[in-house]
Design a protein around this motif. Sequence first.
Motif, PDB file in Angstrom:
ATOM      1  N   MET A 119      -6.064  -7.952  -3.852  1.00 55.25           N
ATOM      2  CA  MET A 119      -5.533  -8.268  -5.158  1.00 55.25           C
ATOM      3  C   MET A 119      -4.923  -7.028  -5.814  1.00 55.25           C
ATOM      4  N   GLY A 120      -5.479  -5.852  -5.478  1.00 51.58           N
ATOM      5  CA  GLY A 120      -4.974  -4.609  -6.046  1.00 51.58           C
ATOM      6  C   GLY A 120      -3.507  -4.364  -5.732  1.00 51.58           C
ATOM      7  N   TRP A 121      -3.123  -4.682  -4.491  1.00 46.21           N
ATOM      8  CA  TRP A 121      -1.717  -4.473  -4.109  1.00 46.21           C
ATOM      9  C   TRP A 121      -0.794  -5.432  -4.855  1.00 46.21           C
ATOM     10  N   LEU A 122      -1.246  -6.638  -5.108  1.00 49.34           N
ATOM     11  CA  LEU A 122      -0.439  -7.582  -5.881  1.00 49.34           C
ATOM     12  C   LEU A 122      -0.266  -7.078  -7.308  1.00 49.34           C
ATOM     13  N   PHE A 123      -1.359  -6.636  -7.929  1.00 44.64           N
ATOM     14  CA  PHE A 123      -1.268  -6.067  -9.276  1.00 44.64           C
ATOM     15  C   PHE A 123      -0.306  -4.883  -9.288  1.00 44.64           C
ATOM     16  N   LEU A 124      -0.404  -4.055  -8.266  1.00 47.90           N
ATOM     17  CA  LEU A 124       0.446  -2.867  -8.198  1.00 47.90           C
ATOM     18  C   LEU A 124       1.911  -3.238  -8.031  1.00 47.90           C
ATOM     19  N   PHE A 125       2.200  -4.233  -7.205  1.00 44.92           N
ATOM     20  CA  PHE A 125       3.583  -4.667  -7.010  1.00 44.92           C
ATOM     21  C   PHE A 125       4.184  -5.196  -8.321  1.00 44.92           C
ATOM     22  N   VAL A 126       3.440  -6.043  -9.015  1.00 46.25           N
ATOM     23  CA  VAL A 126       3.938  -6.600 -10.275  1.00 46.25           C
ATOM     24  C   VAL A 126       4.059  -5.491 -11.321  1.00 46.25           C
ATOM     25  N   ALA A 127       3.116  -4.542 -11.310  1.00 49.69           N
ATOM     26  CA  ALA A 127       3.203  -3.400 -12.231  1.00 49.69           C
ATOM     27  C   ALA A 127       4.466  -2.594 -11.971  1.00 49.69           C
ATOM     28  N   GLY A 128       4.805  -2.401 -10.705  1.00 52.30           N
ATOM     29  CA  GLY A 128       6.028  -1.681 -10.353  1.00 52.30           C
ATOM     30  C   GLY A 128       7.271  -2.411 -10.816  1.00 52.30           C
ATOM     31  N   THR A 137      -2.748   7.036  -4.503  1.00 58.61           N
ATOM     32  CA  THR A 137      -1.875   6.091  -3.814  1.00 58.61           C
ATOM     33  C   THR A 137      -1.221   5.139  -4.796  1.00 58.61           C
ATOM     34  N   ALA A 138      -2.014   4.561  -5.691  1.00 60.10           N
ATOM     35  CA  ALA A 138      -1.486   3.579  -6.638  1.00 60.10           C
ATOM     36  C   ALA A 138      -0.435   4.200  -7.544  1.00 60.10           C
ATOM     37  N   TYR A 139      -0.709   5.375  -8.069  1.00 61.43           N
ATOM     38  CA  TYR A 139       0.243   6.002  -8.986  1.00 61.43           C
ATOM     39  C   TYR A 139       1.534   6.383  -8.266  1.00 61.43           C
ATOM     40  N   ALA A 140       1.412   6.906  -7.061  1.00 62.03           N
ATOM     41  CA  ALA A 140       2.605   7.280  -6.305  1.00 62.03           C
ATOM     42  C   ALA A 140       3.454   6.058  -5.963  1.00 62.03           C
ATOM     43  N   VAL A 141       2.821   4.969  -5.569  1.00 60.11           N
ATOM     44  CA  VAL A 141       3.562   3.744  -5.249  1.00 60.11           C
ATOM     45  C   VAL A 141       4.205   3.187  -6.513  1.00 60.11           C
ATOM     46  N   MET A 170      14.135   8.169   1.333  1.00 63.41           N
ATOM     47  CA  MET A 170      12.944   9.011   1.527  1.00 63.41           C
ATOM     48  C   MET A 170      11.805   8.578   0.606  1.00 63.41           C
ATOM     49  N   ILE A 171      12.119   8.161  -0.601  1.00 61.29           N
ATOM     50  CA  ILE A 171      11.073   7.662  -1.498  1.00 61.29           C
ATOM     51  C   ILE A 171      10.452   6.399  -0.908  1.00 61.29           C
ATOM     52  N   VAL A 172      11.296   5.504  -0.395  1.00 64.38           N
ATOM     53  CA  VAL A 172      10.789   4.270   0.215  1.00 64.38           C
ATOM     54  C   VAL A 172       9.898   4.600   1.418  1.00 64.38           C
ATOM     55  N   VAL A 173      10.307   5.529   2.244  1.00 63.45           N
ATOM     56  CA  VAL A 173       9.496   5.932   3.399  1.00 63.45           C
ATOM     57  C   VAL A 173       8.143   6.463   2.925  1.00 63.45           C
ATOM     58  N   VAL A 176       5.979   3.461   1.811  1.00 62.38           N
ATOM     59  CA  VAL A 176       5.489   2.731   2.989  1.00 62.38           C
ATOM     60  C   VAL A 176       4.398   3.548   3.691  1.00 62.38           C
ATOM     61  N   GLY A 177       4.601   4.850   3.797  1.00 61.57           N
ATOM     62  CA  GLY A 177       3.596   5.696   4.426  1.00 61.57           C
ATOM     63  C   GLY A 177       2.263   5.653   3.684  1.00 61.57           C
ATOM     64  N   LEU A 178       2.315   5.692   2.358  1.00 59.28           N
ATOM     65  CA  LEU A 178       1.072   5.607   1.573  1.00 59.28           C
ATOM     66  C   LEU A 178       0.375   4.260   1.782  1.00 59.28           C
ATOM     67  N   LYS A 179       1.166   3.204   1.836  1.00 61.84           N
ATOM     68  CA  LYS A 179       0.596   1.875   2.045  1.00 61.84           C
ATOM     69  C   LYS A 179      -0.037   1.784   3.434  1.00 61.84           C
ATOM     70  N   LEU A 180       0.639   2.295   4.439  1.00 62.43           N
ATOM     71  CA  LEU A 180       0.131   2.194   5.803  1.00 62.43           C
ATOM     72  C   LEU A 180      -1.109   3.043   6.053  1.00 62.43           C
ATOM     73  N   THR A 181      -1.263   4.129   5.317  1.00 61.66           N
ATOM     74  CA  THR A 181      -2.413   4.989   5.532  1.00 61.66           C
ATOM     75  C   THR A 181      -3.612   4.625   4.673  1.00 61.66           C
ATOM     76  N   HIS A 182      -3.445   3.630   3.809  1.00 57.48           N
ATOM     77  CA  HIS A 182      -4.554   3.174   2.963  1.00 57.48           C
ATOM     78  C   HIS A 182      -5.355   2.140   3.714  1.00 57.48           C
ATOM     79  N   THR A 183      -6.656   2.314   3.726  1.00 54.95           N
ATOM     80  CA  THR A 183      -7.529   1.306   4.334  1.00 54.95           C
ATOM     81  C   THR A 183      -8.462   0.750   3.281  1.00 54.95           C
TER      82      THR A 183
END
Length: 106
Positions: free
Chosen positions: A1-10, A57-61, A92-95, A98-105
């Motif tokens: 749910m956190g990623w959904l909140f983050l996407f809408v926040a963005g 991670t959240a703030y950077a995304v 580069m920002i998009v990369v 994506v890198g932050l998202k992929l390295t988050h577990t």
Amino acid sequence: MGWLFLFVAGCAEIVFALSLKYNEGFTKLWPSLVTMVAGGSSFYLLMLAIKTLPIGTAYAVWTGMGAVGVAILGIFLFKESTDLIRLASIVMIVVGIVGLKLTHTE
């Protein structure tokens, strides 16, 4: 749910930033209301997202989404530059996002 909140926040962050262009120093009512609602919503949703996501991670995304979204929409809405360095910088920002998202577990 956190990623959904983050996407809408963005997304709300993009609306917030773009609305600044139109509110003319908070002298126009509707664009000013959009600025306030979008800004408040963006911060609130970011707050919800960081309950389950690492703050770094959240703030950077969140900031990256805002920067990329506004830069891309600036090209289309305001005829801003599309030179190679600008486009490469956006990529580069998009990369990085994506890198932050992929390295988050979770």
